[in-house]
Structures are given as C-alpha cells and as structure tokens.
Design a protein around this motif. Sequence first.
Motif, PDB file in Angstrom:
ATOM      1  N   LEU A  65       0.828  -1.203   0.000  1.00 42.94           N
ATOM      2  CA  LEU A  65       0.000   0.000   0.000  1.00 42.94           C
ATOM      3  C   LEU A  65       0.865   1.256   0.000  1.00 42.94           C
ATOM      4  CD1 LEU A  65      -2.869   1.162   0.224  1.00 42.94           C
ATOM      5  CD2 LEU A  65      -2.673   0.951   2.703  1.00 42.94           C
ATOM      6  N   PHE A  66       1.896   1.264   0.831  1.00 42.48           N
ATOM      7  CA  PHE A  66       2.792   2.411   0.915  1.00 42.48           C
ATOM      8  C   PHE A  66       3.529   2.625  -0.413  1.00 42.48           C
ATOM      9  CE2 PHE A  66       7.025   4.152   1.882  1.00 42.48           C
ATOM     10  CZ  PHE A  66       6.663   5.345   2.482  1.00 42.48           C
ATOM     11  N   ALA A  67       4.061   1.529  -0.979  1.00 37.08           N
ATOM     12  CA  ALA A  67       4.803   1.644  -2.235  1.00 37.08           C
ATOM     13  C   ALA A  67       3.895   2.077  -3.379  1.00 37.08           C
ATOM     14  CB  ALA A  67       5.462   0.306  -2.571  1.00 37.08           C
ATOM     15  N   ALA A  68       2.660   1.556  -3.416  1.00 33.61           N
ATOM     16  CA  ALA A  68       1.729   1.926  -4.481  1.00 33.61           C
ATOM     17  C   ALA A  68       1.389   3.408  -4.420  1.00 33.61           C
ATOM     18  CB  ALA A  68       0.460   1.079  -4.381  1.00 33.61           C
ATOM     19  N   PHE A  69       1.183   3.933  -3.218  1.00 34.63           N
ATOM     20  CA  PHE A  69       0.847   5.349  -3.091  1.00 34.63           C
ATOM     21  C   PHE A  69       2.023   6.233  -3.492  1.00 34.63           C
ATOM     22  CE2 PHE A  69       0.693   9.303  -0.629  1.00 34.63           C
ATOM     23  CZ  PHE A  69      -0.515   9.818  -1.080  1.00 34.63           C
ATOM     24  N   ILE A  70       3.220   5.908  -3.011  1.00 39.04           N
ATOM     25  CA  ILE A  70       4.392   6.739  -3.310  1.00 39.04           C
ATOM     26  C   ILE A  70       4.687   6.731  -4.810  1.00 39.04           C
ATOM     27  CG2 ILE A  70       6.875   6.971  -2.965  1.00 39.04           C
ATOM     28  CD1 ILE A  70       5.193   7.851  -0.571  1.00 39.04           C
ATOM     29  N   VAL A 122       2.321  -9.525  -5.154  1.00 34.45           N
ATOM     30  CA  VAL A 122       1.022  -9.956  -5.644  1.00 34.45           C
ATOM     31  C   VAL A 122      -0.009  -8.830  -5.582  1.00 34.45           C
ATOM     32  CG1 VAL A 122      -0.907 -11.506  -5.150  1.00 34.45           C
ATOM     33  CG2 VAL A 122       1.409 -12.385  -5.120  1.00 34.45           C
ATOM     34  N   THR A 123       0.059  -7.998  -4.560  1.00 33.24           N
ATOM     35  CA  THR A 123      -1.008  -7.025  -4.306  1.00 33.24           C
ATOM     36  C   THR A 123      -0.700  -5.617  -4.793  1.00 33.24           C
ATOM     37  OG1 THR A 123      -0.096  -6.559  -2.098  1.00 33.24           O
ATOM     38  CG2 THR A 123      -1.753  -8.306  -2.271  1.00 33.24           C
ATOM     39  N   PHE A 124       0.534  -5.348  -5.185  1.00 27.30           N
ATOM     40  CA  PHE A 124       0.952  -3.980  -5.488  1.00 27.30           C
ATOM     41  C   PHE A 124       0.324  -3.432  -6.774  1.00 27.30           C
ATOM     42  CE2 PHE A 124       3.936  -1.509  -8.090  1.00 27.30           C
ATOM     43  CZ  PHE A 124       4.042  -0.366  -7.332  1.00 27.30           C
ATOM     44  N   PHE A 125       0.340  -4.202  -7.839  1.00 27.20           N
ATOM     45  CA  PHE A 125       0.009  -3.686  -9.169  1.00 27.20           C
ATOM     46  C   PHE A 125      -1.418  -3.150  -9.278  1.00 27.20           C
ATOM     47  CE2 PHE A 125      -1.010  -4.234 -13.728  1.00 27.20           C
ATOM     48  CZ  PHE A 125      -0.058  -3.357 -14.248  1.00 27.20           C
ATOM     49  N   PRO A 126      -2.456  -3.876  -8.821  1.00 28.26           N
ATOM     50  CA  PRO A 126      -3.814  -3.318  -8.966  1.00 28.26           C
ATOM     51  C   PRO A 126      -4.004  -1.979  -8.274  1.00 28.26           C
ATOM     52  CG  PRO A 126      -3.907  -5.660  -8.440  1.00 28.26           C
ATOM     53  CD  PRO A 126      -2.493  -5.235  -8.262  1.00 28.26           C
ATOM     54  N   MET A 127      -3.410  -1.818  -7.099  1.00 28.78           N
ATOM     55  CA  MET A 127      -3.554  -0.544  -6.391  1.00 28.78           C
ATOM     56  C   MET A 127      -2.801   0.574  -7.107  1.00 28.78           C
ATOM     57  SD  MET A 127      -3.519  -1.400  -2.331  1.00 28.78           S
ATOM     58  CE  MET A 127      -1.978  -2.317  -2.355  1.00 28.78           C
ATOM     59  N   LEU A 131      -4.708   3.865  -8.635  1.00 31.18           N
ATOM     60  CA  LEU A 131      -4.386   5.215  -8.186  1.00 31.18           C
ATOM     61  C   LEU A 131      -3.982   6.109  -9.353  1.00 31.18           C
ATOM     62  CD1 LEU A 131      -2.471   4.485  -4.866  1.00 31.18           C
ATOM     63  CD2 LEU A 131      -4.515   5.881  -5.092  1.00 31.18           C
ATOM     64  N   VAL A 132      -3.166   5.589 -10.246  1.00 34.59           N
ATOM     65  CA  VAL A 132      -2.736   6.386 -11.400  1.00 34.59           C
ATOM     66  C   VAL A 132      -3.935   6.788 -12.252  1.00 34.59           C
ATOM     67  CG1 VAL A 132      -1.416   6.321 -13.545  1.00 34.59           C
ATOM     68  CG2 VAL A 132      -0.400   5.434 -11.443  1.00 34.59           C
ATOM     69  N   GLU A 133      -4.818   5.832 -12.504  1.00 33.87           N
ATOM     70  CA  GLU A 133      -6.011   6.139 -13.288  1.00 33.87           C
ATOM     71  C   GLU A 133      -6.928   7.109 -12.541  1.00 33.87           C
ATOM     72  OE1 GLU A 133      -6.624   5.249 -16.387  1.00 33.87           O
ATOM     73  OE2 GLU A 133      -4.661   4.265 -16.438  1.00 33.87           O
ATOM     74  N   GLY A 134      -6.996   6.975 -11.220  1.00 30.81           N
ATOM     75  CA  GLY A 134      -7.819   7.881 -10.434  1.00 30.81           C
ATOM     76  C   GLY A 134      -7.302   9.310 -10.462  1.00 30.81           C
ATOM     77  N   PHE A 135      -5.982   9.458 -10.352  1.00 32.17           N
ATOM     78  CA  PHE A 135      -5.409  10.805 -10.435  1.00 32.17           C
ATOM     79  C   PHE A 135      -5.705  11.428 -11.802  1.00 32.17           C
ATOM     80  CE2 PHE A 135      -1.965   9.176  -7.350  1.00 32.17           C
ATOM     81  CZ  PHE A 135      -2.748   9.519  -6.265  1.00 32.17           C
ATOM     82  N   ALA A 136      -5.605  10.624 -12.852  1.00 33.75           N
ATOM     83  CA  ALA A 136      -5.822  11.144 -14.206  1.00 33.75           C
ATOM     84  C   ALA A 136      -7.289  11.503 -14.452  1.00 33.75           C
ATOM     85  CB  ALA A 136      -5.365  10.116 -15.237  1.00 33.75           C
ATOM     86  N   ALA A 137      -8.200  10.945 -13.645  1.00 32.85           N
ATOM     87  CA  ALA A 137      -9.631  11.197 -13.842  1.00 32.85           C
ATOM     88  C   ALA A 137     -10.102  12.485 -13.184  1.00 32.85           C
ATOM     89  CB  ALA A 137     -10.442  10.016 -13.293  1.00 32.85           C
ATOM     90  N   THR A 138      -9.201  13.228 -12.561  1.00 32.13           N
ATOM     91  CA  THR A 138      -9.590  14.491 -11.925  1.00 32.13           C
ATOM     92  C   THR A 138     -10.147  15.474 -12.958  1.00 32.13           C
ATOM     93  OG1 THR A 138      -7.813  14.194 -10.314  1.00 32.13           O
ATOM     94  CG2 THR A 138      -8.778  16.380 -10.466  1.00 32.13           C
ATOM     95  N   GLU A 139     -11.257  16.122 -12.639  1.00 30.32           N
ATOM     96  CA  GLU A 139     -11.847  17.087 -13.563  1.00 30.32           C
ATOM     97  C   GLU A 139     -10.915  18.292 -13.729  1.00 30.32           C
ATOM     98  OE1 GLU A 139     -15.784  18.163 -12.487  1.00 30.32           O
ATOM     99  OE2 GLU A 139     -16.458  16.087 -12.237  1.00 30.32           O
ATOM    100  N   LYS A 140     -10.669  18.648 -14.980  1.00 25.08           N
ATOM    101  CA  LYS A 140      -9.745  19.747 -15.265  1.00 25.08           C
ATOM    102  C   LYS A 140     -10.245  21.068 -14.685  1.00 25.08           C
ATOM    103  CE  LYS A 140      -7.811  17.786 -19.502  1.00 25.08           C
ATOM    104  NZ  LYS A 140      -7.599  17.974 -20.962  1.00 25.08           N
ATOM    105  N   GLU A 141     -11.573  21.247 -14.685  1.00 18.21           N
ATOM    106  CA  GLU A 141     -12.126  22.514 -14.190  1.00 18.21           C
ATOM    107  C   GLU A 141     -11.774  22.747 -12.732  1.00 18.21           C
ATOM    108  OE1 GLU A 141     -13.739  20.216 -15.747  1.00 18.21           O
ATOM    109  OE2 GLU A 141     -14.378  21.095 -17.658  1.00 18.21           O
ATOM    110  N   ILE A 142     -11.797  21.648 -11.920  1.00 21.12           N
ATOM    111  CA  ILE A 142     -11.475  21.791 -10.498  1.00 21.12           C
ATOM    112  C   ILE A 142     -10.015  22.173 -10.323  1.00 21.12           C
ATOM    113  CG2 ILE A 142     -11.338  20.577  -8.297  1.00 21.12           C
ATOM    114  CD1 ILE A 142     -13.686  18.875  -9.172  1.00 21.12           C
ATOM    115  N   ALA A 143      -9.133  21.490 -11.049  1.00 22.79           N
ATOM    116  CA  ALA A 143      -7.705  21.795 -10.949  1.00 22.79           C
ATOM    117  C   ALA A 143      -7.418  23.215 -11.424  1.00 22.79           C
ATOM    118  CB  ALA A 143      -6.908  20.783 -11.770  1.00 22.79           C
ATOM    119  N   ALA A 171     -11.432   0.427  -5.329  1.00 28.23           N
ATOM    120  CA  ALA A 171     -11.703  -0.689  -6.245  1.00 28.23           C
ATOM    121  C   ALA A 171     -10.463  -1.559  -6.387  1.00 28.23           C
ATOM    122  CB  ALA A 171     -12.146  -0.153  -7.602  1.00 28.23           C
ATOM    123  N   GLY A 172      -9.293  -0.925  -6.569  1.00 33.25           N
ATOM    124  CA  GLY A 172      -8.050  -1.682  -6.631  1.00 33.25           C
ATOM    125  C   GLY A 172      -7.708  -2.353  -5.319  1.00 33.25           C
ATOM    126  N   LEU A 173      -8.030  -1.684  -4.207  1.00 33.33           N
ATOM    127  CA  LEU A 173      -7.765  -2.249  -2.888  1.00 33.33           C
ATOM    128  C   LEU A 173      -8.549  -3.535  -2.670  1.00 33.33           C
ATOM    129  CD1 LEU A 173      -6.385  -1.670  -0.075  1.00 33.33           C
ATOM    130  CD2 LEU A 173      -8.570  -0.687   0.597  1.00 33.33           C
TER     131      LEU A 173
END
Length: 262
Positions: A65-70, A122-127, A131-143, A171-173
């Motif tokens: 979890l720590f490595a996936a977030f970093i 085993v557990t690192f890749f889905p998370m 997370l990467v896809e979630g960051f990319a899904a941020t609405e541009k207007e908010i940023a 979902a990945g978790l």
Amino acid sequence: MVPAALAFALLLAAWELYARLGGIAPTVLPAPSRVLLQAWENREALAENTLPTIRATAAGFACSLFAAFILSALVDFLPRLRRALFPLLIASQTLPLVAIAPLVVLWFGFGLAPKILLVALVTFFPMMVALVEGFAATEKEIAEMLAAMGAGRWRIFWLARLPSALPYFFAGLRISITYAVVGAIFAEYAGAAKGLGIYMLSAKNNFRPDLVLAAVAVSAALTLALFGLAVLVQRLAMPWENAKSERGGRDRKPGHARDGSP
C-alpha cells in the motif's frame, strides 16, 4: 447477502449428502461436518499456524500500500516516469508465483522478509494502476479553479486529485486484498517454519484432506474479513458516497418515481 448465504448453505448440504451417501472415503472427500469437527479438535494448531500468516499478510500488504501510493504520486507528478516504470511493473505481474516463491526464499531466507516481499508483489500492481487512473480522472475545471486561486501543484494534488482517485483506489484495494492471503500461503509453501501454507502441506503429506480443507476454510475466512475491512474503510473514508447511495435508494422506492408514475 441472503441469496449468497442460501446458495452457500445449499452447496454445503449437497456436499454433505454426496460425501455421506455416495460411498466416498473420508480420505478422498470428507464431509463438511467432518471438516468442521476436525477444525474444532485441531483449533489450537490452526490458530498457532494462522497467526504467522496474518502477520505476513498484514506486513506485506502495508508495504504494498505504501509503495503503491508513493510510486503513483511520483508518476502523477512526473508523467515521463510512467513510460519508464509501467513496462517493468507489467512484467513483474507475468512472473508465476509458484516459480518465483522458492527463489525469493532462497535469496532472503526463511524469515518474514520473503513472505512480505511476495505478498507485496502480488497485491501492489492493482492498487498502483487504480491510483494512477484515479489521479488522471480528476476534472480539469477543479484543478484549473484551484490553480487560479493560487494553489500549488502539491495543494491541487491533495485537494483535487487525491479525492478523485479514492473510488478507483478502493476498487483496486478490494481486488488486491483478496490476493494477499494467497500470496502469504504460497510463500509459506516455498519455505517457512509455521503458517497455514505449512499446515496444509503437512496435512496433505499425511493424507488428511479434512485438515487441508479446514485450513482452506480459515484462509477463506481471513480473505473475507480483509475484504469486509476494506469496504468498511471505504465507507468511513468516503461518507459522501454513502449519502449518495442512500439518496439513490430513496429515489428508487415505489411512489417516488421522477415521472410522477406510482
């Protein structure tokens, strides 16, 4: 929940009847009642071997979890890093755990370290991907609005990109956490002094399928408990999603249709 419980009860009943009336030897297919009885009679040994598996699972998943977030945060801040890292991460998921586990034990010994590493692998890749896809899904207007208000890159990440990634992350978790116990057990198969993997291996070598199935039931219960914990953490971390679901449920009740129909 109720249909699933009924289906599970029917499956156990069919298994019990087949094992009792089908002339199958208990050393081939023990009945669920026998598995439950043997699990109770050997509860101390099961508990003694379950604790090391829980420790390996918890430590490995925490590191994952720590490595996936970093790494996902680094990829979000440095997009070019994604092109460099993702091929390596995808390649790591093609490695068969059955083949890699003995090598990891050979390199790192029979302690806790190889088990942590294998669970993390085993557990690192889905998370990470979630997370990467979630960051990319941020609405541009908010940023853009936060940037216009003077927020820096880190503040935009904290206030906009991280909350946007939470549904993807959980979902990945939920996917990853179902593999955690399996990873720990595979590591114990490859080499350990105690653990559910060693217990299953010993029971198999002694032709005790009832004890093997008892250990499998314990590992399944652990996986379900971890999955339930992940769902609980999601509800606590995202209370706005709970409120949205409740509103949606009320809107779908009879007599509350939007078109005015009964």
